[in-house]
Design an enzyme around this catalytic site. Structure first.
Site, PDB file in Angstrom:
ATOM      1  N   TYR A 122      16.043  13.941 -29.218  1.00  0.00           N
ATOM      2  CA  TYR A 122      14.991  13.472 -30.121  1.00  0.00           C
ATOM      3  C   TYR A 122      13.977  12.605 -29.367  1.00  0.00           C
ATOM      4  O   TYR A 122      13.587  11.543 -29.824  1.00  0.00           O
ATOM      5  CB  TYR A 122      15.628  12.696 -31.272  1.00  0.00           C
ATOM      6  CG  TYR A 122      14.745  12.499 -32.488  1.00  0.00           C
ATOM      7  CD1 TYR A 122      13.656  13.322 -32.779  1.00  0.00           C
ATOM      8  CD2 TYR A 122      15.029  11.478 -33.392  1.00  0.00           C
ATOM      9  CE1 TYR A 122      12.875  13.127 -33.901  1.00  0.00           C
ATOM     10  CE2 TYR A 122      14.247  11.278 -34.525  1.00  0.00           C
ATOM     11  CZ  TYR A 122      13.178  12.096 -34.775  1.00  0.00           C
ATOM     12  OH  TYR A 122      12.395  11.901 -35.894  1.00  0.00           O
ATOM     13  N   ASP A 140      23.749   4.160 -21.461  1.00  0.00           N
ATOM     14  CA  ASP A 140      22.675   4.846 -22.186  1.00  0.00           C
ATOM     15  C   ASP A 140      22.358   4.023 -23.432  1.00  0.00           C
ATOM     16  O   ASP A 140      23.091   4.060 -24.427  1.00  0.00           O
ATOM     17  CB  ASP A 140      23.128   6.258 -22.559  1.00  0.00           C
ATOM     18  CG  ASP A 140      22.042   7.073 -23.263  1.00  0.00           C
ATOM     19  OD1 ASP A 140      20.947   6.526 -23.495  1.00  0.00           O
ATOM     20  OD2 ASP A 140      22.295   8.248 -23.571  1.00  0.00           O
ATOM     21  N   ILE A 141      21.258   3.257 -23.377  1.00  0.00           N
ATOM     22  CA  ILE A 141      20.865   2.395 -24.494  1.00  0.00           C
ATOM     23  C   ILE A 141      20.038   3.225 -25.483  1.00  0.00           C
ATOM     24  O   ILE A 141      18.928   3.632 -25.178  1.00  0.00           O
ATOM     25  CB  ILE A 141      20.042   1.185 -24.009  1.00  0.00           C
ATOM     26  CG1 ILE A 141      20.810   0.386 -22.957  1.00  0.00           C
ATOM     27  CG2 ILE A 141      19.672   0.290 -25.192  1.00  0.00           C
ATOM     28  CD1 ILE A 141      20.008  -0.771 -22.373  1.00  0.00           C
ATOM     29  N   CYS A 151      21.558   6.089 -27.425  1.00  0.00           N
ATOM     30  CA  CYS A 151      22.046   7.386 -26.922  1.00  0.00           C
ATOM     31  C   CYS A 151      21.808   8.543 -27.878  1.00  0.00           C
ATOM     32  O   CYS A 151      22.074   9.701 -27.517  1.00  0.00           O
ATOM     33  CB  CYS A 151      23.530   7.285 -26.593  1.00  0.00           C
ATOM     34  SG  CYS A 151      24.593   6.983 -28.040  1.00  0.00           S
ATOM     35  N   THR A 166      24.383   3.203 -29.874  1.00  0.00           N
ATOM     36  CA  THR A 166      23.503   3.631 -30.963  1.00  0.00           C
ATOM     37  C   THR A 166      23.699   2.714 -32.156  1.00  0.00           C
ATOM     38  O   THR A 166      24.772   2.092 -32.300  1.00  0.00           O
ATOM     39  CB  THR A 166      23.769   5.088 -31.382  1.00  0.00           C
ATOM     40  OG1 THR A 166      22.905   5.435 -32.470  1.00  0.00           O
ATOM     41  CG2 THR A 166      25.204   5.309 -31.798  1.00  0.00           C
ATOM     42  N   CYS A 213       1.826  12.281 -35.587  1.00  0.00           N
ATOM     43  CA  CYS A 213       2.271  11.858 -34.252  1.00  0.00           C
ATOM     44  C   CYS A 213       1.753  12.808 -33.181  1.00  0.00           C
ATOM     45  O   CYS A 213       1.300  12.374 -32.111  1.00  0.00           O
ATOM     46  CB  CYS A 213       3.790  11.772 -34.208  1.00  0.00           C
ATOM     47  SG  CYS A 213       4.472  10.382 -35.143  1.00  0.00           S
TER      48      CYS A 213
END
Length: 391
Positions: free
Chosen positions: A144, A180-181, A183, A204, A361
């Site tokens: 994402y 992994d900040i 994730c 997460t 976006c």
């Protein structure tokens, strides 16, 4: 009479009805013309008005009301992304400042909207809406964040190339420990563990993400934690953060960098992948803040570099923002194709909200107001010099 013809006639009737109400229509029509848009015109990017209240609502309420009017079905455009691109290209929302926009900025100045006590709100509001829904919209790995498109022909390829690029930039070696900040659904963790034989710890704030990520990474050296980044105290060989920094907030950038420095080994690398703003302001779009990402804030470059100073050495900065336009439009096509299976569960207003989110976006990246940056940082500088790997 076809449905599209009927809608067009309705739009023209609405426009004729409001001719006498020039106080509201004329400013909106003038702004539209400046953007190359004709109200009830016949081009794909033109606005078709179905409710005469649209003009007053949009003029008084700005981008928040404009988006809400779309959700309510008061207007439409055949190519919504093109329509919004044209409006963003002339900074349409700045022509008539509104209370809603000022209040969003004031709240960001007065309060820490991304404090630890509020950390899980965006997970509940956005990321927990349904794993099946996101699986249908995203690529097969459920990434994402922005894909990397220079050599890709499909969304699956673009996301795999992005994950591979990240691994190469970190120069991963078998047995290393990686944090992994943010994730997500474990896409990076799974890819890095499978292809580079590293151990990944993913953080997460979404219960739905954590549950699926654990299932997807079962049997691999991957640990998924439902945990705020501020509560992590372990040491890792490398750190990666893909598309999470947009939830940190400028009041917390320093603390975020302190946590990363605390958790990174002395000779490790930290790759920060984030959306960024061309304009160095604290402004947040009020529609996005209310309906898509509560408490979110897109960083400007100066705020990131200030937080990096005296904490990290900037080894590399890579901008591939235009790739996000292409990624978002691929998500849009997937979402639109899969919608029939979700329509009863989520409803028409959600459908229009999500169309507006993805299209707006994409338009923002198309104007280059939004960028996509990848920073590679070290604690003391790579002794022999850092070289960005070729892909």
């Amino acid at each position: 009479m076809s449905e599209s013809t009927s809608k067009l006639e309705t739009a023209r009737d609405a426009s004729r009805t409001t001719v006498g109400a020039g106080l509201w229509t004329r400013p909106v029509q003038a702004l539209a013309r400046k953007a190359g848009i004709t109200i009830n015109g016949d081009q794909p990017g033109d606005i078709q008005v179905y409710d005469r209240r649209f003009f007053r609502r949009s003029l008084l309420g700005g981008s928040l009301a404009f988006g809400e009017a779309y959700m309510d079905g008061w207007w439409d455009a055949e190519r919504l992304d093109e329509c919004l691109y044209r409006l963003l290209s002339i900074n349409a929302d700045n022509h008539y400042p509104t209370l809603s926009a000022m209040m969003v900025k004031l709240r960001a100045l007065l309060f820490n909207l991304q404090a630890a006590s509020r950390a899980f709100q965006v997970g509940e509001a956005h990321y927990d809406i349904g794993n099946d829904f996101f699986r249908a919209m995203l690529d097969q790995r459920m990434v994402y964040t922005c894909g990397y498109w220079p050599y890709a022909h499909t969304l699956d390829e673009a996301q795999e190339h992005k994950l591979e690029l990240v691994c190469r930039k970190l120069d991963l070696k078998p047995g290393q420990r990686v944090l992994d900040i943010g994730c997500g659904w474990g896409s990076f963790a799974r890819y890095a563990a499978e292809h580079y034989d590293v151990h990944v710890t993913g953080l997460t704030i979404s219960k739905e993400q954590a549950e699926l990520a654990r299932a997807e990474c079962r049997g691999l050296p991957v640990e998924i934690r439902l945990q705020d980044y501020r509560d992590c105290n372990d040491t890792f060989d490398h750190i990666v953060s893909l598309g999470m920094f947009e939830h940190v907030g400028y009041k917390n950038y320093g603390e975020y960098m302190d946590v990363a420095r605390r958790c990174l080994s002395d000779d490790g690398l930290f790759l920060l992948h984030t959306i960024g703003k061309y304009t160095p302001t604290l402004k947040t779009d009020p529609w996005i803040a209310r309906y898509i990402f509560p408490n979110g804030q897109i960083p400007a470059l100066r705020f990131i570099t200030r937080a990096i100073e005296r904490r990290f050495v900037l080894e590399d900065l890579h901008n591939f923002g235009p790739d996000y336009d292409r990624t978002l439009m691929a998500w849009y096509r997937n979402f639109h194709a899969a919608w029939p299976q979700f329509s009863e569960q989520y409803g028409e207003r959600f459908y229009r909200m999500w169309k507006y989110y993805l299209s707006s976006c994409a338009a923002a990246f198309r104007t280059r107001e939004l960028q996509l940056w990848q920073f590679v940082l070290s604690k003391h500088g790579v002794a022999s010099g850092y070289r960005r790997p070729a892909y």
